[in-house]
Design an enzyme around this catalytic site. Structure first.
Site, mmCIF file in Angstrom:
data_model
loop_
_atom_site.group_PDB
_atom_site.id
_atom_site.type_symbol
_atom_site.label_atom_id
_atom_site.label_comp_id
_atom_site.label_asym_id
_atom_site.label_seq_id
_atom_site.Cartn_x
_atom_site.Cartn_y
_atom_site.Cartn_z
ATOM 1 N N ASP A 92 -36.355 17.275 12.536
ATOM 2 C CA ASP A 92 -35.867 17.137 13.903
ATOM 3 C C ASP A 92 -36.356 18.337 14.712
ATOM 4 O OD1 ASP A 92 -34.223 19.231 13.159
ATOM 5 O OD2 ASP A 92 -32.344 18.211 13.621
ATOM 6 N N CYS A 106 -34.191 19.866 8.791
ATOM 7 C CA CYS A 106 -33.395 19.908 10.015
ATOM 8 C C CYS A 106 -32.820 21.316 10.102
ATOM 9 C CB CYS A 106 -32.344 18.807 10.047
ATOM 10 S SG CYS A 106 -31.094 18.883 8.755
ATOM 11 N N HIS A 116 -35.025 19.021 -13.847
ATOM 12 C CA HIS A 116 -33.876 18.261 -14.348
ATOM 13 C C HIS A 116 -33.544 17.026 -13.510
ATOM 14 C CE1 HIS A 116 -31.847 21.612 -16.985
ATOM 15 N NE2 HIS A 116 -33.148 21.458 -17.237
ATOM 16 N N HIS A 129 -32.862 14.148 -19.463
ATOM 17 C CA HIS A 129 -32.635 14.066 -18.016
ATOM 18 C C HIS A 129 -33.029 12.707 -17.446
ATOM 19 C CE1 HIS A 129 -31.658 18.242 -18.140
ATOM 20 N NE2 HIS A 129 -32.817 18.520 -18.719
HETATM 21 C C1 RB5 Z 1 -29.231 19.900 15.291
HETATM 22 O O1 RB5 Z 1 -28.554 20.665 16.213
HETATM 23 C C2 RB5 Z 1 -28.570 19.992 13.932
HETATM 24 O O2 RB5 Z 1 -27.331 19.372 13.957
HETATM 25 C C3 RB5 Z 1 -29.455 19.366 12.872
HETATM 26 O O3 RB5 Z 1 -30.695 19.991 12.884
HETATM 27 C C4 RB5 Z 1 -28.987 19.451 11.449
HETATM 28 O O4 RB5 Z 1 -28.701 20.768 11.086
HETATM 29 C C5 RB5 Z 1 -27.958 18.498 11.059
HETATM 30 O O5 RB5 Z 1 -27.496 18.443 9.905
#
Ligand code: RB5
Length: 146
Positions: A12, A69, A102, A137
């Protein structure tokens, strides 16, 4: 294309910059990187990009993916809902290695607001360099899907 050197990546906005750096790092190591976005730092929903990569790994279109993210938490939650996906959120090299040895992790998740660039590169490299150990595993990871 060498399938073993093919990686799909997505992030993101919060981890866009680290995604770009990891792409450069991987390309320099000879990996073919397919980037599904995001395309910049404008706010987006991590689920869109998490689903794209997870679906491709789940369906066997690509062997491995990397998702990023801000924390890595949202991407982990999305990815691990897909059959056959074993996504591992790793902030250290030991966890990255163990997730391969694992757990046969097939998606590496990183938190762009958590991990520094150099450690992220080392985590990625350790994850790519480590093979699944198999043996006892194998039954355990099969049991995840059962
Ligand atoms: C974005 O602000 C943030 O919520 C996203 O990058 C992430 O960390 C969500 O889990």
């Amino acid at each position: 294309m060498d399938e073993n050197r093919s990686i799909m990546i997505g992030s993101d906005h919060a981890a866009f910059e680290l995604k770009e750096k990891i792409k450069t790092y991987l390309s320099g190591k000879g990996y073919q990187v397919e980037d599904v976005g995001a395309k910049g730092t404008a706010s987006v929903n991590y689920t869109e990009y998490g689903k794209k990569v997870s679906r491709s790994v789940s369906q066997g279109e690509v062997p491995r993916g990397i998702l990023l993210c801000g924390t890595g938490l949202g991407m982990s939650m999305v990815a691990n809902r897909f059959p056959n996906v074993r996504a591992a959120l790793c902030c250290d090299i030991f966890s990255a290695r163990m997730s391969r040895l694992h757990n046969d992790s097939n998606i590496l998740v990183l938190g762009g607001r958590v991990i520094g660039d150099v450690l992220a590169f080392e985590v990625v490299q350790a994850w790519l360099d480590t093979e699944f150990e198999g043996g006892r595993h194998l039954d355990r990871i099969k049991s995840i899907e059962a």
